[in-house]
Design an enzyme around this catalytic site. Structure first.
Site, short mmCIF file in Angstrom:
data_model
loop_
_atom_site.label_atom_id
_atom_site.label_comp_id
_atom_site.label_asym_id
_atom_site.label_seq_id
_atom_site.Cartn_x
_atom_site.Cartn_y
_atom_site.Cartn_z
N CYS A 1 32.79 -22.18 -43.26
CA CYS A 1 32.80 -23.60 -43.56
C CYS A 1 33.10 -24.34 -42.26
O CYS A 1 33.51 -23.74 -41.26
CB CYS A 1 33.83 -23.92 -44.63
SG CYS A 1 35.54 -23.55 -44.13
N HIS B 1 40.45 -15.25 -42.60
CA HIS B 1 40.71 -14.05 -43.41
C HIS B 1 39.52 -13.09 -43.35
O HIS B 1 38.87 -12.80 -44.35
CB HIS B 1 41.02 -14.44 -44.86
CG HIS B 1 42.35 -15.08 -45.01
ND1 HIS B 1 42.64 -16.01 -45.98
CD2 HIS B 1 43.49 -14.94 -44.29
CE1 HIS B 1 43.89 -16.41 -45.86
NE2 HIS B 1 44.43 -15.78 -44.83
N HIS C 1 43.89 -23.61 -42.16
CA HIS C 1 44.68 -23.65 -43.38
C HIS C 1 45.78 -24.71 -43.37
O HIS C 1 46.23 -25.15 -44.42
CB HIS C 1 45.37 -22.29 -43.62
CG HIS C 1 44.42 -21.14 -43.71
ND1 HIS C 1 43.99 -20.44 -42.59
CD2 HIS C 1 43.82 -20.54 -44.76
CE1 HIS C 1 43.17 -19.47 -42.97
NE2 HIS C 1 43.05 -19.51 -44.28
N CYS D 1 42.03 -28.09 -40.95
CA CYS D 1 40.82 -28.67 -41.54
C CYS D 1 41.11 -30.11 -41.97
O CYS D 1 42.15 -30.38 -42.59
CB CYS D 1 40.40 -27.84 -42.74
SG CYS D 1 39.05 -28.58 -43.71
N GLU E 1 47.48 -22.08 -46.81
CA GLU E 1 47.25 -23.50 -47.14
C GLU E 1 48.29 -24.00 -48.13
O GLU E 1 48.83 -25.11 -47.98
CB GLU E 1 45.85 -23.71 -47.71
CG GLU E 1 45.58 -25.18 -48.04
CD GLU E 1 44.30 -25.41 -48.81
OE1 GLU E 1 44.27 -26.34 -49.64
OE2 GLU E 1 43.31 -24.68 -48.58
N THR F 1 42.37 -26.38 -51.68
CA THR F 1 40.99 -26.85 -51.46
C THR F 1 39.91 -25.81 -51.76
O THR F 1 38.76 -26.17 -52.00
CB THR F 1 40.81 -27.33 -50.01
OG1 THR F 1 41.06 -26.23 -49.11
CG2 THR F 1 41.75 -28.47 -49.69
N SER G 1 40.55 -12.67 -48.27
CA SER G 1 39.96 -13.98 -48.51
C SER G 1 40.03 -14.40 -49.97
O SER G 1 39.42 -13.80 -50.85
CB SER G 1 38.50 -14.00 -48.05
OG SER G 1 37.88 -15.21 -48.41
N ASN H 1 38.86 -17.26 -51.15
CA ASN H 1 37.55 -17.80 -51.44
C ASN H 1 36.54 -16.68 -51.68
O ASN H 1 35.67 -16.79 -52.55
CB ASN H 1 37.09 -18.68 -50.27
CG ASN H 1 35.65 -19.08 -50.36
OD1 ASN H 1 34.80 -18.56 -49.63
ND2 ASN H 1 35.33 -20.00 -51.26
N SER I 1 34.80 -17.56 -45.07
CA SER I 1 35.49 -16.92 -43.95
C SER I 1 34.69 -15.76 -43.37
O SER I 1 35.19 -14.99 -42.56
CB SER I 1 36.86 -16.41 -44.42
OG SER I 1 36.70 -15.55 -45.54
#
Length: 289
Positions: free
Chosen positions: A13, A41, A75, A97, A131, A167, A226, A228, A270
């Site tokens: 991202c 990650h 993060h 971010c 985060e 997020t 990760s 995500n 990631s």
């Protein structure tokens, strides 16, 4: 002829891209650079940057540093990290971010409002995630973290509730938590919720479902740490049971390749593009044997 395709929507991202670019720029100058926690990650990308000179440290090691440069990853970090930097003359290269930074500011503003003691600030996120630690830090560690809808039962439904989200979490799960609290909240209390999930992340879910459904076999490339990655892999599995979570090409079961006519390679926010390309090259080599 076997079709092999890399999902063009997968990969870093913009927040991760910015953090890595800042690290590479600083290292290219020949400077010593520390990073507080894994920059991303993904162990393979961490190893690549280590070879360039990036030194990864934990928070205890960070407290001992003096007169150095330290990169803060995408993060984000709690206020305590910045206080230590000021005390120890540490130059911060802040790669937080922008989406995370804005969320930190919103939560801090919420916490500092006069009726702070009459409400619960709740964060839907993974306990211990970098985060989330940064978000909780904005509330002097008073925010309540929940990972699943059923964990909302530990809230005091007679008190006001303000709900935010990490997020990179699932929008569908966030909605379930909202519905759960709405059913339980007292008529004497107020409940406000804020969808703070990054849309660049959330929009990948419908895309990755479409991509996974279009192939016989899916290799989802991601680091095991990760958050995500775990979420997006679950989306792959929902539409294609022949989806496999791998860290790199060495984890591919070559026997799977013999039965597929269409192979898709995708990954998390990631996951570096170069790693998916390594998987692609490996599969081509094995298929051509």
């Amino acid at each position: 002829m076997v079709k092999i395709e890399i999902d063009q929507e997968s990969g870093f991202c913009f927040g991760v891209v910015t953090a890595i670019n800042k690290a590479e720029e600083e290292l290219a100058k020949g400077n010593i650079l520390y990073c507080l926690g894994d920059i991303v990650h993904n162990s393979k990308e961490v190893e690549r940057l280590k070879e360039l000179g990036l030194i990864t440290i934990n928070h205890e090691e960070y407290k001992q540093l003096r007169n150095v440069k330290v990169l803060l990853r995408a993060h984000g970090e709690p206020p305590e990290t910045y206080k230590i930097a000021e005390q120890n003359n540490i130059e911060i290269i802040d790669a937080t971010c922008p989406v995370v930074l804005q969320l930190q500011k919103r939560i801090k503003k919420e916490y500092l409002q006069p009726e702070e003691d009459k409400k619960q600030i709740v964060i839907y996120g993974k306990k211990g995630h970098a985060e989330v630690l940064g978000l909780v830090g904005q509330t002097n560690s008073k925010a309540i973290v929940i990972e699943k809808p059923e964990e909302a039962n530990k809230l005091n439904f007679s008190k006001n509730i303000r709900l935010y989200s990490q997020t990179t979490k699932s929008l569908d799960e966030f909605k379930k938590i909202v519905q759960h609290i709405q059913k339980k909240i007292s008529s004497d209390a107020t409940f406000l919720f804020y969808d703070t999930i990054c849309r660049q992340v959330a929009n990948r879910m419908p895309n990755i479902r479409k991509f996974a459904a279009s192939h016989d076999l899916i290799f989802f490339v991601s680091g095991k740490k990760s958050s995500n990655g775990k979420i997006l892999f679950e989306e792959c599995l929902k539409v294609n049971k022949n989806s496999h979570f791998i860290d790199n090409e060495t984890e591919i079961n070559a026997s799977l390749l013999k039965r597929a006519q269409s192979i898709g390679i995708c990954g998390a926010t990631s996951t570096p593009k170069w790693l998916m390309e390594e998987v692609y090259k490996y599969i081509i080599f094995k298929v051509d044997q």
